[in-house]
Design an enzyme around this catalytic site. Structure first.
Site, mmCIF file in Angstrom:
data_model
loop_
_atom_site.group_PDB
_atom_site.id
_atom_site.type_symbol
_atom_site.label_atom_id
_atom_site.label_comp_id
_atom_site.label_asym_id
_atom_site.label_seq_id
_atom_site.Cartn_x
_atom_site.Cartn_y
_atom_site.Cartn_z
ATOM 1 N N ASP A 1 44.663 39.805 26.843
ATOM 2 C CA ASP A 1 44.827 39.466 28.256
ATOM 3 C C ASP A 1 46.098 38.668 28.483
ATOM 4 O OD1 ASP A 1 42.664 40.772 29.209
ATOM 5 O OD2 ASP A 1 41.422 39.009 29.574
ATOM 6 N N ASP B 1 35.372 47.764 29.332
ATOM 7 C CA ASP B 1 35.578 46.347 29.036
ATOM 8 C C ASP B 1 34.315 45.741 28.409
ATOM 9 O OD1 ASP B 1 36.890 43.912 28.975
ATOM 10 O OD2 ASP B 1 37.353 43.880 31.113
HETATM 11 C C1 DGJ Z 1 39.087 41.371 31.059
HETATM 12 C C2 DGJ Z 1 40.172 42.388 30.880
HETATM 13 O O1 DGJ Z 1 40.844 42.189 29.684
HETATM 14 C C3 DGJ Z 1 41.097 42.318 32.088
HETATM 15 O O2 DGJ Z 1 42.184 43.180 31.917
HETATM 16 C C4 DGJ Z 1 40.316 42.655 33.306
HETATM 17 O O3 DGJ Z 1 39.882 43.978 33.238
HETATM 18 C C5 DGJ Z 1 39.130 41.715 33.457
HETATM 19 N N1 DGJ Z 1 38.343 41.661 32.256
HETATM 20 C C6 DGJ Z 1 38.271 42.145 34.601
HETATM 21 O O4 DGJ Z 1 37.120 41.410 34.700
#
Ligand code: DGJ
Length: 823
Positions: A569, A499
């Protein structure tokens, strides 16, 4: 692959005997179709030819030709880019354009493949340098070239100084995609500063009426497709964020004459393989020529090249399709699996995964994750992924990033018990990391405050309470590699979700000399790639997802190291229809992760059925991110069936050819996609009605990409009411089996009385509720559909069609599965 096909063919065929016969006959017919095709096929390799007399290079690959030559000024001039030329087509020796007037000299109007700033250039340069004596003029001329297989290298040099540029062209035989890059070499005895280095300029055929497509977005709203006529002047797509970003994605497609036909017409398109700040300039110059120049962003750029050093540009991939924008994306999808992603040409299909993030957020612990893992396994999940919160003092996004030890309170015995449990349930184990970041509230930052991007004495702007580690620093690079290597050595981890949750600010690098500080834009990305490459080499079984708070780091650069990417997201299944549609213009459904999450959605409080959420996610690489602790037995049963069905169709969805039958763009009430298997024997159609107004009937759907002169059949109907999810409709039948299978499957149909025609206006299924749809009448009309399919003159185009009955609107799901009929 063959084994999978075998499974696929034997699935859901009514009777074993008939199933085998069907498989056998399908292959017989298939071979009959393939063999003649192969006989007349173009050679399965790219051809590069140089004519000494005319000094013209010709690159032929798949259905594309690219022709360039050395003109009388020793410039590399684009001569042709488009549909494959015939063997007899020849080109005269190139001559530069004379220019328009004294205001626009030849260098501006000659279509050059790569041009440096110098000699009165006003269009976008590919290269700009400053020498220590203040001279900034650079004029490149051809020196030599080499051709090795599908690879052409051309060496250029400045007219007086020892600055060399090596241009590379590599053609892909399967798709006709060209990979282009440039390397600038400082062979002078003094340093120079590169202020701009593009990978390539793509020159389109001279003309007007060009239209540009590009992708924009924002967090949780990525992948918006835009179209605009190209006008005189310049459009810059870019990121100044230090990484790819979602504001623009480094992809473009240009067509001519504005036809919106998905499958016809010339399209030139490209994508930049760079995960740092980038720019693509699309310029219509004064001679009405379209130039597309792309590479690292020129803003705040300055790379000091010491004597003997070189700077390599990223790869800029370009393609041409005469099958419209749909053909362009299908070429890109194929290219991504044949040339870009790890294990190309034969990467593994994406497993069905469960991810804990939306269920537990930071509240992860051994017992809670094990409970979720049991539930995930019960519906057929193949990979269990623990997301954020397992490490350091991470109980919220305020602390812990940088401290990559397992939190001893949440996991008192380390990760091993959980991993063992996950394995015992038949799944592999994945883990979330965010390696490039640090919270100020962390041991790492307390120990190494100098490791972050910063300008001395200036504020350090935080994003999500975190700072950027400066990965360009060798010590930071080493730290990141070491902690990841240790994590993978000590734990049986099959998958990392990598991430990256903020963009750069204050991109200073005080530890190096001021004149070298801007190297951070390049060295950071190179170190990111080198860590990923080193990890993959050392842990070849580990798969990686590129995630950036959603879809903010998706590009052909990072995809060389990432098996899959996270598009957004935003997991609302209705929003996802649009997001996924935009995504697939540039990237393949087979890398696009799509989770089924809770309803109402956290994004917008929209309520959607579990079936609808599954169907939306099944258009890509399926994941589940819902809180399984809140599911009822019926939800598990539904999910189990849909996961099973997905496994049966995933090879077609992930690797097949995608056709957008009805786009959800521009406020459309409908969305229909069709994925056709590579052998064209099978197709999967997803159809959605959403935000319906005024009960308009569903438009006729025309299948595409099927074989001409071939009959296909639909699965049986569930009459008289539409099924909730249409599970039965996955059953594949041959023409001779329609009646039989229909009878067999009808008792299994779970019909939803609330969604029957007579109650369709009920509160339970209001027409305004986004919903997948299913029409039994479509399938009762199967015979007439088949006769459409049989009409040879409809080959490749409108192979089939059905009418949506005007009096029938349901709120259940449609999956039509067509299979070639063998007779
Ligand atoms: C952003 C990601 O896109 C989410 O799926 C998740 O992993 C969060 N970060 C966790 O902090």
């Amino acid at each position: 692959m063959r084994q999978r096909s075998g499974d696929y063919f034997s699935f859901a065929v009514g009777k074993p005997g008939r199933g085998l016969r069907s498989v056998f006959l399908s292959w017989v017919v298939l071979l009959g179709l393939i063999l003649p095709a192969l006989a007349g096929a173009q050679p399965n390799r790219a051809l590069i030819h140089f004519d000494d007399q005319t000094r013209v290079f010709r690159i032929d690959a798949a259905d594309m030709s690219y022709v360039l030559g050395i003109n009388e000024n020793k410039q590399v001039q684009t001569l042709y880019w488009g549909k494959r030329l015939s063997a007899g087509d020849t080109f005269a020796a190139p001559h530069s354009d004379p220019g328009l007037s004294s205001f626009d000299s030849s260098i501006n109007t000659t279509r050059l493949d790569f041009v440096a700033w110098g000699g009165g250039l006003y269009v976008e340069p590919d290269l700009k340098v400053t020498f220590p004596d203040g001279n900034r003029d650079l004029v490149l001329q051809y020196v030599s070239h080499t051709i090795e297989g599908d690879h052409l290298t051309i060496l250029l040099k400045d007219i007086s100084r020892d600055v060399y540029v090596r241009l590379e062209y590599q053609a892909d035989a399967g798709t006709g995609m060209l990979r282009r890059s440039a390397q600038v070499q400082n062979r002078t005895s003094a340093p120079l500063v590169v202020e701009q280095i593009a990978s390539a300029t793509w020159n389109l055929p001279r003309g007007s009426d060009y239209r540009l497509r590009y992708l924009t977005g924002r967090w949780a709203g990525e992948w918006n497709l835009h179209e605009q006529l190209i006008q005189p002047g310049k459009t810059i797509l870019e990121s100044r964020r230090g990484s790819t970003g979602e504001q623009n994605n480094p992809w473009f497609a240009i067509d001519q004459n504005g036809s919106n036909d998905q499958d016809h017409g010339d399209v030139w398109f490209g994508a930049l393989g760079w995960s740092g700040s980038w720019q693509i300039s699309i310029e219509q110059d004064e001679a009405q020529q379209i130039r597309v120049t792309g590479g690292p962003n020129t803003f705040d750029f300055g790379y000091r090249l010491a004597p003997g050093e070189h700077l390599q540009s990223p790869d800029f991939y370009g393609g041409y399709s005469h099958e419209g924008i749909g053909g362009a994306s299908r070429l890109l999808h194929r290219f991504e699996f044949s040339s870009i992603v790890p294990h190309a040409t034969n990467p593994k299909l994406r497993p069905v995964l469960y991810n804990s993030w939306e269920a537990t957020e930071f509240r992860v612990d051994e017992a809670g994750q094990e409970a979720l893992a049991e539930k995930a396994a019960s519906i057929g999940v193949e990979r269990f992924v623990v997301d954020d919160g397992w490490f350091g003092q991470r109980s919220s996004d305020h602390a812990g990033l940088g401290d990559w030890y397992v939190n001893p309170v949440k996991f008192p015995h380390g990760l091993k018990p959980l991993i063992d449990k996950v394995h015992s349930l038949g799944m592999d184990f994945g883990l979330w990391v965010e390696p490039e970041m640090v919270n100020p509230d962390s041991d790492l930052y307390r120990k190494h405050p100098d490791w972050v991007l910063n300008f001395t004495g200036r504020p350090r702007s935080e994003g999500r309470n975190q700072l950027m580690l400066n990965l360009a620093r060798p010590d930071v690079r080493e730290y990141v590699f070491q902690f990841l290597d240790k994590l993978l050595n000590e734990n049986d981890i099959a998958f990392l979700k990598w991430d990256y949750n903020r963009n750069w600010s204050e991109p200073g690098w005080p530890a190096v000399a001021p004149e070298d500080q801007k190297r951070v834009y390049v060295d950071y990305v190179h170190n990111l790639y080198s860590i990923l490459a080193q990890l993959r080499a050392k842990h070849p079984r580990v798969e990686i997802e590129s995630c950036s708070g959603g879809g903010s780091r998706v590009d052909l650069g990072v995809m060389r190291y990432a098996d899959q990417v996270w598009p957004s997201d935003n997991t609302d299944a209705f929003d996802r229809l649009l997001i996924q549609d935009g995504f697939t213009y540039a990237y393949a459904p087979g890398v696009m992760m799509a989770w089924v999450t809770d309803s109402p959605s956290w994004v917008n409080q929209r309520t959607l059925s579990l079936e609808y959420r599954f169907l939306s996610s099944m258009q890509g690489s399926l994941g589940i991110g819902a809180n399984l602790n809140n599911w009822k037995p019926g939800d598990f049963a539904t999910a189990k069936k849909m996961v099973e069905q997905y496994k049966q169709i995933r090879e077609i969805v992930q690797r097949g050819s995608l056709y957008r039958l009805i786009s959800p763009q521009n406020g459309s009430e409908h969305s229909v996609t069709e994925s056709v298997s590579n052998d064209q024997d099978s197709a999967v159609i997803f159809a959605f009605l959403h935000s319906s107004q005024m009960l308009y009937p569903f438009p006729r759907i025309y299948f595409r990409g099927l074989k001409p002169d071939t009959m296909y059949a639909f699965p049986p109907p569930c009459h008289p009411l539409a099924p909730i999810a249409g599970f039965h409709s996955f059953a594949k039948v041959t023409l001779g089996q329609i009646q039989e299978s229909r009878e067999e499957s009808s008792p299994r149909c779970r019909c939803n009385p609330a969604c029957s025609p007579s109650t369709r206006k009920s509160a339970i299924c209001p027409p305004s509720t986004p919903s997948a749809y299913f029409s039994d009448d479509d399938f009762t009309g199967a015979h007439s559909v088949i006769s459409h399919l049989g009409e040879p003159h409809h080959a490749h185009r409108h192979l089939a069609g059905w009418s949506w009955p005007g009096d029938f609107v349901t709120l259940a799901a449609l999956h039509a599965w067509s299979e070639k009929i063998s007779e």
